[in-house]
Design a protein around this motif. Structure first.
Motif, mmCIF file in Angstrom:
data_model
loop_
_atom_site.group_PDB
_atom_site.id
_atom_site.type_symbol
_atom_site.label_atom_id
_atom_site.label_comp_id
_atom_site.label_asym_id
_atom_site.label_seq_id
_atom_site.Cartn_x
_atom_site.Cartn_y
_atom_site.Cartn_z
ATOM 1 N N LYS A 34 12.072 11.198 6.179
ATOM 2 C CA LYS A 34 12.487 9.914 6.726
ATOM 3 C C LYS A 34 11.698 9.524 7.976
ATOM 4 N N LYS A 35 11.284 8.257 7.995
ATOM 5 C CA LYS A 35 10.607 7.626 9.140
ATOM 6 C C LYS A 35 9.183 8.119 9.372
ATOM 7 N N LEU A 36 8.681 8.984 8.514
ATOM 8 C CA LEU A 36 7.294 9.430 8.659
ATOM 9 C C LEU A 36 6.330 8.306 8.295
ATOM 10 N N LYS A 37 5.269 8.150 9.052
ATOM 11 C CA LYS A 37 4.197 7.233 8.689
ATOM 12 C C LYS A 37 3.264 7.987 7.751
ATOM 13 N N VAL A 38 3.196 7.556 6.499
ATOM 14 C CA VAL A 38 2.446 8.300 5.504
ATOM 15 C C VAL A 38 1.283 7.473 4.964
ATOM 16 N N ARG A 39 0.145 8.101 4.847
ATOM 17 C CA ARG A 39 -1.019 7.437 4.258
ATOM 18 C C ARG A 39 -0.808 7.308 2.759
ATOM 19 N N VAL A 40 -1.092 6.120 2.234
ATOM 20 C CA VAL A 40 -1.032 5.894 0.795
ATOM 21 C C VAL A 40 -2.299 5.168 0.366
ATOM 22 N N THR A 41 -2.547 5.159 -0.944
ATOM 23 C CA THR A 41 -3.638 4.343 -1.473
ATOM 24 C C THR A 41 -3.121 2.907 -1.579
ATOM 25 N N ALA A 42 -3.913 2.044 -2.186
ATOM 26 C CA ALA A 42 -3.485 0.653 -2.360
ATOM 27 C C ALA A 42 -2.547 0.495 -3.554
ATOM 28 N N SER A 43 -2.228 1.586 -4.235
ATOM 29 C CA SER A 43 -1.358 1.532 -5.408
ATOM 30 C C SER A 43 0.030 1.027 -5.027
ATOM 31 N N PRO A 44 0.496 -0.046 -5.653
ATOM 32 C CA PRO A 44 1.847 -0.555 -5.379
ATOM 33 C C PRO A 44 2.922 0.492 -5.645
ATOM 34 N N VAL A 45 2.702 1.328 -6.661
ATOM 35 C CA VAL A 45 3.678 2.369 -6.991
ATOM 36 C C VAL A 45 3.778 3.379 -5.859
ATOM 37 N N GLU A 46 2.638 3.826 -5.372
ATOM 38 C CA GLU A 46 2.629 4.823 -4.305
ATOM 39 C C GLU A 46 3.329 4.285 -3.057
ATOM 40 N N ILE A 47 3.133 3.020 -2.794
ATOM 41 C CA ILE A 47 3.788 2.382 -1.645
ATOM 42 C C ILE A 47 5.304 2.375 -1.829
ATOM 43 N N GLU A 48 5.764 2.034 -3.032
ATOM 44 C CA GLU A 48 7.199 1.981 -3.300
ATOM 45 C C GLU A 48 7.828 3.372 -3.306
ATOM 46 N N VAL A 49 7.090 4.388 -3.726
ATOM 47 C CA VAL A 49 7.592 5.762 -3.679
ATOM 48 C C VAL A 49 7.855 6.169 -2.236
ATOM 49 N N ALA A 50 6.921 5.826 -1.355
ATOM 50 C CA ALA A 50 7.102 6.142 0.069
ATOM 51 C C ALA A 50 8.341 5.443 0.626
ATOM 52 N N LYS A 51 8.528 4.193 0.242
ATOM 53 C CA LYS A 51 9.700 3.445 0.710
ATOM 54 C C LYS A 51 10.992 4.056 0.177
ATOM 55 N N ALA A 52 10.967 4.484 -1.084
ATOM 56 C CA ALA A 52 12.157 5.081 -1.689
ATOM 57 C C ALA A 52 12.572 6.358 -0.964
ATOM 58 N N LEU A 53 11.609 7.020 -0.361
ATOM 59 C CA LEU A 53 11.878 8.248 0.394
ATOM 60 C C LEU A 53 12.047 7.961 1.880
ATOM 61 N N ASP A 54 12.212 6.652 2.210
ATOM 62 C CA ASP A 54 12.464 6.208 3.595
ATOM 63 C C ASP A 54 11.307 6.498 4.539
ATOM 64 N N MET A 55 10.094 6.526 4.003
ATOM 65 C CA MET A 55 8.907 6.678 4.831
ATOM 66 C C MET A 55 8.284 5.311 5.082
ATOM 67 N N SER A 56 7.346 5.276 6.010
ATOM 68 C CA SER A 56 6.620 4.049 6.315
ATOM 69 C C SER A 56 5.216 4.155 5.718
ATOM 70 N N PRO A 57 4.956 3.480 4.572
ATOM 71 C CA PRO A 57 3.642 3.607 3.915
ATOM 72 C C PRO A 57 2.545 2.848 4.651
ATOM 73 N N THR A 58 1.396 3.496 4.806
ATOM 74 C CA THR A 58 0.248 2.893 5.488
ATOM 75 C C THR A 58 -0.989 3.050 4.604
ATOM 76 N N PRO A 59 -1.417 1.986 3.909
ATOM 77 C CA PRO A 59 -2.617 2.085 3.067
ATOM 78 C C PRO A 59 -3.875 2.344 3.899
ATOM 79 N N ILE A 60 -4.571 3.414 3.586
ATOM 80 C CA ILE A 60 -5.800 3.781 4.291
ATOM 81 C C ILE A 60 -6.798 4.309 3.267
#
Length: 339
Positions: free
Chosen positions: A175-201
């Motif tokens: 929860k609340k971790l800032k996590v690097r994700v790709t531009a994949s919409p799915v990967e972004i939503e997975v991070a949100k589902a786990l209460d993380m803050s997705p950051t595309p890099i």
């Protein structure tokens, strides 16, 4: 002295020559050798990299040197997306992209990004369908529509979460971790589902982002993280196995169609043999990387069945978010190979 019009004309002529040269993509006028440039973002020694090096070796051997492959790794010719766009428009022969980044070209590639949509015990069945079955036929047609030709579905592996400072284990610890994700919409939503803050890099910028604290963590295979030296900044890891990814090698479709039939056969045969090799070493390299983590003092938490079930329950709603973007027949095909 040259005037502005003369300079502008010279630039125009130069551009035209470059365009004409692009029509002879991959061919050498001097010796008749067909040259194929293969761009990928992976680090030296990685399982994907080793697979493409084996492909290079096999193509050149089977063609008696008449077809030469030049492999450019580590984002030398651009990121996944940039290199694949070059292939799509015909300025590069081949490029490899992770399945999450292929979502930039068609949302249908997101099927494999969905959390826990597959499991390692079904890998052989998935590969069989991709190499010579329904899944392969589907993605071949899909790629053709965007001027691409699939050559290899390389095993990338299962992504696991890692952090630079915060201990992680159960889903709640993310929860609340800032996590690097790709531009994949799915990967972004997975991070949100786990209460993380997705950051595309972009991948090439991720090490610095982790090092400087722009993000607290990322999700990737242990093997790639070691190969890319990210283990220098990682302190904690969990075997979440939340996302399965492939690296898909594509060729420009128009260029493929113009190749002689015997050259197409050599490329296809070499790709199949390189895939067998690449997939056979992936599990060993992943275990070796995990052991290196432990020896370096990185704390690796192994999920219990109950903890894994919690990850699956929290991320399962992500499937519903993309049900209208991915054909039901594709869901059916993926489920069929897991029965």
């Amino acid at each position: 002295m040259l005037n502005f019009k003369t300079i502008r004309l010279g630039i125009l002529l130069s551009c035209m020559l470059l365009l004409v040269g692009g029509c002879k993509l991959g061919r050498s006028d001097d010796d008749g050798i067909i040259k194929l440039r293969l761009a990928h973002p992976m680090a030296p020694g990685n399982n994907v990299t080793l697979g493409y090096e084996k492909f290079e070796e096999l193509v050149e051997k089977k063609s008696d040197g008449k077809v030469q492959v030049e492999v450019y790794g580590s984002c030398m010719l651009g990121s996944d997306r940039v290199a694949m766009e070059s292939v799509q428009r015909g300025s590069l022969e081949m490029a490899s992209s992770s399945s999450p980044n292929m979502a930039n070209f068609s949302p249908y590639f997101m099927i494999f990004d969905l959390p826990y949509i597959t499991d390692i015990k079904y890998q052989d069945k998935i590969y069989e369908s991709l190499d010579e079955g329904k899944l392969g036929d589907f993605f071949d047609r899909l790629a053709n529509e965007i001027n691409l030709k699939p050559i290899m579905f390389s095993e990338y592996g299962y992504r696991n979460f890692v952090t630079t400072g915060q201990p992680i284990s159960t889903a709640d610890t993310l929860k609340k971790l800032k996590v690097r994700v790709t531009a994949s919409p799915v990967e972004i939503e997975v991070a949100k589902a786990l209460d993380m803050s997705p950051t595309p890099i972009a991948w090439g910028e991720t090490y610095t982002a982790m090092q400087q604290g722009t993000v607290d963590g990322e999700g990737n295979t242990f093997s790639l993280l070691c190969d890319a030296k990210h283990d220098e900044v990682i302190r904690y890891a969990v075997d979440s196995r939340h996302n399965y990814s492939m690296h898909i090698l594509m060729m420009n479709k128009d260029f493929w169609d113009e190749l002689p039939a015997d050259v197409q056969a050599i490329i296809t045969e070499s790709a199949r043999e390189a895939l067998d090799y690449q997939r056979s070493i992936t599990s060993k390299l992943e275990k070796k990387a995990e052991q290196k983590f432990i020896e370096q003092g990185i704390k690796v938490h192994k999920l219990t069945p109950e903890e894994l079930a919690e990850y699956k329950a929290k991320t399962r709603p992500v499937w519903d978010l993309f049900a209208d973007k991915i054909p039901s027949e594709l869901f059916t095909m993926v489920k069929e190979v897991q029965q």
